[in-house]
Design an enzyme around this catalytic site. Structure first.
Site, PDB file in Angstrom:
ATOM      1  N   TYR A  97      -4.682   1.860  15.942  1.00  0.00           N
ATOM      2  CA  TYR A  97      -3.496   2.080  16.775  1.00  0.00           C
ATOM      3  C   TYR A  97      -3.659   1.977  18.341  1.00  0.00           C
ATOM      4  CZ  TYR A  97      -0.793   3.332  12.491  1.00  0.00           C
ATOM      5  OH  TYR A  97      -0.366   3.356  11.474  1.00  0.00           O
ATOM      6  N   GLU A 115      -3.726   0.007   8.049  1.00  0.00           N
ATOM      7  CA  GLU A 115      -2.589   0.366   8.979  1.00  0.00           C
ATOM      8  C   GLU A 115      -2.656  -0.133  10.374  1.00  0.00           C
ATOM      9  OE1 GLU A 115      -1.574   4.495   9.192  1.00  0.00           O
ATOM     10  OE2 GLU A 115      -1.904   4.878   7.142  1.00  0.00           O
ATOM     11  N   ASN A 132      -7.704   1.793   9.686  1.00  0.00           N
ATOM     12  CA  ASN A 132      -6.559   2.026  10.446  1.00  0.00           C
ATOM     13  C   ASN A 132      -6.758   1.923  11.873  1.00  0.00           C
ATOM     14  OD1 ASN A 132      -5.388   2.453   8.095  1.00  0.00           O
ATOM     15  ND2 ASN A 132      -4.771   4.534   8.220  1.00  0.00           N
ATOM     16  N   GLU A 151      -7.184   8.356   5.892  1.00  0.00           N
ATOM     17  CA  GLU A 151      -7.496   8.967   7.126  1.00  0.00           C
ATOM     18  C   GLU A 151      -8.034  10.683   6.840  1.00  0.00           C
ATOM     19  OE1 GLU A 151      -4.527   8.730   9.955  1.00  0.00           O
ATOM     20  OE2 GLU A 151      -4.733   6.662  10.249  1.00  0.00           O
ATOM     21  N   HIS A 156      -2.567  11.054   0.551  1.00  0.00           N
ATOM     22  CA  HIS A 156      -2.292  10.650   1.660  1.00  0.00           C
ATOM     23  C   HIS A 156      -1.264  11.873   2.086  1.00  0.00           C
ATOM     24  CE1 HIS A 156      -0.789   7.403   4.602  1.00  0.00           C
ATOM     25  NE2 HIS A 156      -0.509   8.576   5.605  1.00  0.00           N
ATOM     26  N   ARG A 195       0.831  -1.160  -0.041  1.00  0.00           N
ATOM     27  CA  ARG A 195       0.015   0.025   0.072  1.00  0.00           C
ATOM     28  C   ARG A 195       0.879   1.242  -0.014  1.00  0.00           C
ATOM     29  NH1 ARG A 195      -2.463   3.055   4.478  1.00  0.00           N
ATOM     30  NH2 ARG A 195      -3.949   4.542   3.807  1.00  0.00           N
TER      31      ARG A 195
HETATM   32  C1  FCB Z   1      -1.382   7.246  10.714  1.00  0.00           C
HETATM   33  C2  FCB Z   1      -1.069   7.796   9.245  1.00  0.00           C
HETATM   34  C3  FCB Z   1       0.286   7.419   8.788  1.00  0.00           C
HETATM   35  C4  FCB Z   1       1.378   7.275   9.949  1.00  0.00           C
HETATM   36  C5  FCB Z   1       0.846   6.567  11.310  1.00  0.00           C
HETATM   37  C6  FCB Z   1       1.617   6.214  12.452  1.00  0.00           C
HETATM   38  O1  FCB Z   1      -2.232   8.346  10.886  1.00  0.00           O
HETATM   39  O2  FCB Z   1      -2.027   7.593   8.345  1.00  0.00           O
HETATM   40  O3  FCB Z   1       0.789   8.080   7.776  1.00  0.00           O
HETATM   41  O4  FCB Z   1       2.000   8.438  10.351  1.00  0.00           O
HETATM   42  O5  FCB Z   1      -0.372   7.270  11.610  1.00  0.00           O
END
Ligand code: FCB
Length: 488
Positions: free
Chosen positions: A315, A390, A313, A186, A141, A97
């Site tokens: 985290y 992500e 995505n 995002e 992006h 990607r």
């Molecule tokens: C996301 C972004 C990516 C990277 C990660 C850690 O928000 O899409 O570019 O910075 O965080």
């Protein structure tokens, strides 16, 4: 987790397991890939006709980025394309990607294509296909041509219209060769960090512009898919990547705090894109800021495109509560404080610091949040296939030079990946149609406002020499990608 009233509308699964499984087998057609973004890795900022983007302007503005770092050179990927393609192949990646830098294709965001820009991505795409790696292309992006920002950027409608033309150019150029098209990465960040909080380019702190940007990004998504469908010659997958928020609440009024953040953070995008309407409570919550009259007749039908796959995505999680108006207001939402708020209209909500462990970003590690998110999406959109576009972690890696070859023993990153892949597997086992997983990131890179201080790669980059060194996590991931089985 031990916080009191958690409100997510779903079963709260935290604390029931440590998510450290081994031996889990993913479906045979599950795709393992890695992700990057143009401004974060390419460098060659002034070469071959590339125009300036808002990130060039922003990163060159003193005080915006840690250490004054910029993406001018980054990982020098632009000049090391073949080496990086070989690296991907050596890691058994099934898909890659990447994002296309709009200002390489149209230096001012309008007008004819810059052939050198098209040629670069054409070489990348052909190089992937030659190595048996599926190209997953993101159109945007975050590197908006500066010339379009000068005309108002995402706060104006004409930027969305220009994006449709840009999609048509790249769709025509690469049309038969892209496996999956992703319109935006995002849009939450582009709108609210770019125009609301000021932490990202273009660095504005204007709540109304942030909400206008939300709509124009949504519109850009719809216009891009419409344009691509007209010109591509294969039968690709269409997608968008959203950073959907897993929001937990505590205290009196928890449900209202959660609702407000879910409206701004999630439903402002899934509403128009997947249901064809903005949520009524979002419009109500923000009515003092704007009357949303920039939403024109017909826009929602354009935005509401069937998606072959929804990119997610993930985290970490968020914990919110209603602010008492007296104590110092907490804003531990994981983003740099740049003066403005990334949550327009939610001035009564505060983001509470969560218990650790944390990554180097200060983000709490909570794999159960990923399982919950996937299950919640599956409940709300039962027929919507998804992929994790992500997931990954920054840690303070160190190079071990003691052996014959240098190595990075990043056990903390392997642990993070293992736990989140376990969460993904649990979601699959409960019926979620999850098609793949892309680790963020293939290699260390320019982490936006934090510059080169945060390392997310499974491959280490030495920024002095540009030498790439696969970390232990890369070797671990390569084994997973070739076997479909979570290594023990
Ligand atoms: C996301 C972004 C990516 C990277 C990660 C850690 O928000 O899409 O570019 O910075 O965080």
């Amino acid at each position: 987790m031990t916080q009191g009233n958690t409100v997510t509308g779903n079963t709260v699964t935290q604390g029931t397991s440590d998510y450290r499984d081994g031996g889990l087998v993913f479906p045979a057609d599950f795709t393992f890939g890695s992700a990057t973004a143009s401004y974060q890795i390419e460098g060659a900022a002034n070469e071959d006709g590339r125009g300036a983007s808002i990130w060039d302007t922003f990163s060159h503005t003193p005080g915006t980025i840690t250490n004054g770092d910029t993406g001018d050179v980054a990982d020098d990927h632009y000049h090391r394309l073949e080496e990086d393609l070989d690296l991907m192949k050596s890691l058994n990646l099934q898909a890659y990607r990447f994002s296309i830098a709009w200002p390489r294709i149209q230096p001012t965001g309008r007008g004819p294509a810059n052939q050198a820009g098209l040629d670069f991505y054409s070489r990348l795409i052909d190089g992937l296909i030659a190595r048996g790696i599926r190209p997953v292309a993101t159109l945007y992006h975050w590197d908006l041509p500066q010339a379009l920002e000068d005309e108002g950027g995402w706060a104006v409608r004409s930027t969305a219209e220009a994006f449709g033309d840009y999609a048509s150019i790249v769709g025509t150029a690469f049309g038969g060769r892209i496996h999956t098209w992703t319109t935006l990465n995002e849009p939450w960040c582009s709108a609210y960090l770019g125009y609301g909080s000021g932490a990202h380019a273009p660095g504005l702190t204007d709540p109304e512009k942030a909400l206008k940007a939300v709509h124009h990004l949504n519109l850009a998504h719809g216009l891009a898919i419409t344009a691509l469908r007209k010109v591509v010659t294969n039968d690709p997958q269409y997608s968008v990547t959203l950073n959907l928020h897993v929001v937990l609440g505590e205290g009196t009024g928890a449900a209202d705090a959660v609702r407000q953040i879910e409206a701004l953070g999630n439903r402002a995008f899934t509403g128009p894109m997947l249901k064809g309407a903005y949520p009524a409570d979002l419009l109500e919550d923000t009515k003092e800021i704007t009357d949303w009259s920039f939403v024109q007749g017909g826009d929602l039908a354009v935005i509401n495109q069937p998606l072959d796959v929804l990119g997610v995505n993930y985290y970490s999680t968020n914990l919110v509560r209603l602010w008492d108006g007296v104590s110092p207001r907490q804003n531990a939402d994981g983003h740099k404080d740049a003066g403005g708020s990334p949550w327009p209209g939610a001035s009564r909500v505060e983001f509470v610091q969560q218990p650790g462990p944390y990554t180097e970003m200060g983000w709490n590690i909570e794999p159960s949040g990923l399982e919950e998110l996937l299950l919640a999406l599956h409940t709300e959109f039962p027929n919507q296939p998804m992929m994790i576009t992500e997931n990954g972690a920054a840690f303070d890696d160190t190079v071990d030079d003691s052996g014959e070859h240098a190595a990075v023993h990043d056990l903390d990153r392997i642990d993070y990946l293992r736990r989140h892949l376990t969460a993904a597997h649990r979601a699959v086992a409960q019926g979620v149609d999850l098609r793949g997983y892309f680790v963020w990131s293939l290699m260390d890179n320019f982490e936006w406002g934090y510059g080169y201080t945060k390392r997310f790669g499974i491959v280490r980059v030495d920024y002095d020499t540009q030498v790439r060194l696969p970390k232990d996590s890369a070797l671990w991931y390569a084994e997973l990608a070739s076997s479909n089985r979570l290594p023990d």
